[in-house]
Every structure is written in C-alpha cells, then in structure tokens.
Write an enzyme that holds these catalytic residues in place. Structure first.
Site, PDB file in Angstrom:
ATOM      1  N   GLU A  99      43.102  35.517  34.554  1.00  0.00           N
ATOM      2  CA  GLU A  99      44.189  34.946  35.521  1.00  0.00           C
ATOM      3  C   GLU A  99      43.459  34.958  36.814  1.00  0.00           C
ATOM      4  O   GLU A  99      42.737  35.635  37.239  1.00  0.00           O
ATOM      5  CB  GLU A  99      45.485  35.853  35.616  1.00  0.00           C
ATOM      6  CG  GLU A  99      46.217  36.220  34.460  1.00  0.00           C
ATOM      7  CD  GLU A  99      45.966  37.497  33.521  1.00  0.00           C
ATOM      8  OE1 GLU A  99      45.108  38.291  34.039  1.00  0.00           O
ATOM      9  OE2 GLU A  99      46.556  37.535  32.617  1.00  0.00           O
ATOM     10  N   TYR A 111      35.820  27.972  37.910  1.00  0.00           N
ATOM     11  CA  TYR A 111      35.857  28.494  36.407  1.00  0.00           C
ATOM     12  C   TYR A 111      35.887  27.159  35.617  1.00  0.00           C
ATOM     13  O   TYR A 111      35.591  27.146  34.420  1.00  0.00           O
ATOM     14  CB  TYR A 111      37.181  28.912  36.369  1.00  0.00           C
ATOM     15  CG  TYR A 111      37.430  30.690  36.923  1.00  0.00           C
ATOM     16  CD1 TYR A 111      36.379  31.246  37.093  1.00  0.00           C
ATOM     17  CD2 TYR A 111      38.634  30.933  37.842  1.00  0.00           C
ATOM     18  CE1 TYR A 111      36.334  32.431  37.745  1.00  0.00           C
ATOM     19  CE2 TYR A 111      38.763  32.034  38.467  1.00  0.00           C
ATOM     20  CZ  TYR A 111      37.569  32.821  38.426  1.00  0.00           C
ATOM     21  OH  TYR A 111      37.624  34.145  39.002  1.00  0.00           O
TER      22      TYR A 111
END
Length: 141
Positions: A99, A111
């Site tokens: 998260e 990411y």
C-alpha cells in the site's frame, strides 16, 4: 552503498529511519521481532543505515510493510536498489503487494517503473494524516 539482510546491527539505524519517516514508527523491539522472518533488507553507506525495505511472506505471497529512506539520502536511488534487491530474492513468491499513500506520486512512479500495477484503493487506510492507500501488486514469474 550496499544492500544487506537486516541483522541486529541494523536495528538502531532502522528505528531512526522509522522515527524520521513515519508518524507511528515501529519500535526497536518490533523491528527485532522481524529478524529472520520474511525479507528485510537494509541499505548501508559508510556505516550508516540509509534505508530499508521489509516484506512479510505467507506461503507464496509477499506483503511489503515498509519502504523508507532517511530524508538526507532520498533521490539517490536507495529505494529502487532496495526494492530491486528484494524482488531478486523473492524466489518462490507468486506476487508481492503493498500500500502507498495516494498522494505519494514519487513512490507510485517508482513502483510502476518496477512493474507494480494498481490493484485497488483502501479508503481511509492511513492515519496521521488520514488518507487513502493505493494497493499495488507485482506478479512474479
């Protein structure tokens, strides 16, 4: 900079990173409990722990708990090196998930660069300040 498996000698440095980076930091005792579990890596430069990544594993699933870099060492590729090393050691895992704060555009971009895809949103996931989390997952070969 070297990337090392988290050991007792890294705990104080990682706890300092936690204090500088998070409103609710993990304690040294909580970090110590993670020794030998999952995949926890520390970035070290000239004897200073500059960043770390933690990934808890259950069966063939990986859950990245934290990616953190001391503010003075950000924008130098530390987080990318840590994540690349972690993914390289994730043999046997089907996927890794994490998260990230919805407002953390730099982390989301990193990411995505490493192959993570948005998988959903966790409404109100973060406290201090309250914010949604973007759930991101990378499926591994």
């Amino acid at each position: 900079m070297t990337v090392e498996t988290m050991a007792q000698r890294h705990i104080a440095g990682i706890a300092e990173i936690e204090r500088q980076c998070f409103p609710e930091p993990w304690s040294e005792d909580a970090l110590r409990e993670e020794l030998g579990k999952g995949l926890f890596l520390a970035a070290v430069e000239d004897g200073t722990v500059t960043g770390y990544v933690g990934c808890q594993t259950v069966l063939d699933e990986g859950y990245i708990t934290n990616v953190a870099v001391l503010p003075a060492f950000r924008r130098r590729g530390v987080a990318e090196r840590l994540l690349t090393a972690l993914l390289g050691q994730a043999q046997g895992l089907a996927f890794v998930t994490l998260e990230v704060r919805a407002s953390n555009a730099a982390a989301i971009a990193l990411y995505e660069k490493l192959g993570f895809e948005r998988a959903g949103v966790r409404r109100g996931f973060y406290r201090a300040p309250k914010e949604d989390a973007v759930l991101m997952t990378k499926h591994l070969p």
